[in-house]
Scaffold this active site. Structure first.
Site, PDB file in Angstrom:
ATOM      1  CE1 TYR A  12      -3.689   2.603   1.036  1.00 24.30           C
ATOM      2  CE2 TYR A  12      -1.790   3.631   2.095  1.00 24.30           C
ATOM      3  CZ  TYR A  12      -3.080   3.704   1.618  1.00 24.30           C
ATOM      4  OH  TYR A  12      -3.776   4.874   1.715  1.00 24.30           O
ATOM      5  CD  GLU A  52      -5.762   4.640  -1.027  1.00 22.87           C
ATOM      6  OE1 GLU A  52      -5.829   4.863   0.185  1.00 22.87           O
ATOM      7  OE2 GLU A  52      -6.747   4.265  -1.698  1.00 22.87           O
TER       8      GLU A  52
END
Ligand code: GDP
Ligand code: MN
Length: 380
Positions: free
Chosen positions: A101, A189
């Protein structure tokens, strides 16, 4: 403005961030064409602006044209958390060794950028933060100094990414930071950022929120804006240059200034009503603006009564009153209006309006009284 995954990936590529080859498809046939071009196996992905598409069944692997047809057919038209799928992204499937992530966003209280990096990706980051906060390596970045390669490399070590991924991940994070800053994002993101079995690091998903305040210097964002709103009320309002947000209630609201519009929402709530929208007509409340605002609100079938709340500062209330009177001649309104006009030239404004008042156009002296009246009229 939030981007779809395919737009986010397009934006990423502009900054050199690696993604898988693929293309968009609005029909099953187009999905097959895109799959042939990307090369099998492919992944067929629902394009909606919500996360958790995988869990909802909106992301499927396909080994051949037959499977693409099957999955594309099932996903198009599917409802994912209230969003209907009209478009697919079809890309060459990756062999995933690891899911990570990575994101950049603004840390407002600290007045710094915040990078988050985790070796635990592919799951909602909120979940990681709740169950295993130590698995997220946070990096505060001073916008003046930025993020250099060396700092990114140390960050990657700290997050404990696999050895094979570290150098590529550091390069990618610098590119993502550049995308976030020079690309004027509020959020950039990647979840998951992957290490493939062949040892390549790239972005498998893209979640990008652009900073609307920077729109003036990004003419290329217009194509994103064109696909932005699904709410027909919002599209209509934006076409008329109004600052408008559609809500669920029955009281239409027009106010001058965002602060007053927010207070109006609060007061309507306080007396038991629900706002159908947020609409700030800004400083120049002339007849054109007022007519446009009333038109947009009138087009919303859930609106039962309209609250026009004006506090004249630089805006003069008599001008606003003229605007309302003229607008009423142009727009055939379904709902009654309650006016609260105060501030600069309020007296003049009220006397202009006096002969026009009726049970369809009412005036109240204060915001609270006007709110009570409009909520009663809306039947809430
Ligand atoms: P989200 O569920 O909306 O966040 O959509 P993502 O694009 O993140 O995809 C969800 C999950 O689908 C990923 O975490 C992967 O596990 C899986 N997935 C997506 N693309 C691929 C791919 O190319 N290959 C494989 N094997 N899995 C994929
Ligand atoms: Mn994802």
């Amino acid at each position: 403005m939030d981007l779809y995954e395919y737009q986010g990936k397009q934006y990423f590529r502009r900054f050199g961030i690696p993604t898988s080859p693929g293309g968009v498809a609005d029909t099953v046939d187009e999905a097959v064409t895109q799959a042939e071009q990307a090369g099998y196996p492919v992944v067929v992905k629902a394009q909606v602006k919500v996360g958790g598409r995988g869990k909802a069944g909106g992301i499927k692997l396909a080994a051949d044209a037959e499977e693409v047809r099957q999955h594309a057919g099932a996903i198009l038209g599917m409802d994912i958390k209230g969003h209907t799928v009209h478009r697919l992204w079809v890309e060459h499937a990756s062999d995933i060794a690891k899911e990570y992530y990575a994101s950049f966003t603004l840390d407002r209280p600290a007045k710094l950028h915040l990078g988050m990096l985790s070796a635990t990706g592919g799951v909602e980051i909120e979940e990681v933060a709740a169950t295993n906060p130590g698995a997220i390596a946070r990096l505060s970045i001073d916008p003046v100094t930025g993020l250099d390669r060396a700092a990114a490399r140390r960050w990657v070590d700290e997050a404990d990414l696999d050895e094979a991924a570290r150098d590529q991940a550091a390069d990618l994070l610098v590119q993502l930071y550049t995308c976030y800053t020079e690309g004027d994002c509020d959020l950039a993101e990647i979840n998951p950022l992957i290490l493939t079995t062949e040892g390549r690091v790239h972005a498998l998903d893209a979640k990008v929120t652009l900073d609307d305040n920077a729109r003036f210097r990004h003419p290329e964002w217009e194509e994103y804006a064109a696909t932005e709103t699904e709410d027909p009320r919002e599209r209509m309002a934006h076409e008329r240059g109004l600052n408008y947000i559609g809500l669920e209630g029955s009281v239409g609201i027009i106010a001058n200034g965002a602060g007053l519009a927010m207070s109006t929402l609060d007061v309507v709530n306080q007396v038991g009503g629900r706002a159908a929208n947020f609409l700030d007509i800004g400083g120049g409340a002339n007849a054109d603006v007022m007519a446009a605002a009333l038109e947009v609100i009138n087009a919303d079938p859930s609106v039962k009564a309209i609250f026009v709340n004006i506090f004249g500062g630089i805006t003069r209330v008599d001008e606003v009153a003229k605007g309302v009177i003229e607008a009423l001649q142009r727009v055939d309104l379904r709902s009654p209006i309650v006016l609260r006009l105060d501030g600069t030239n309020a007296e003049e404004g009220r006397s202009l309006l006096a002969p026009h008042l009726s049970d369809r156009l009412l005036a109240e002296p204060t915001m609270l009284e006007a709110a009570r009246r409009v909520v009663t009229l809306a039947g809430a």
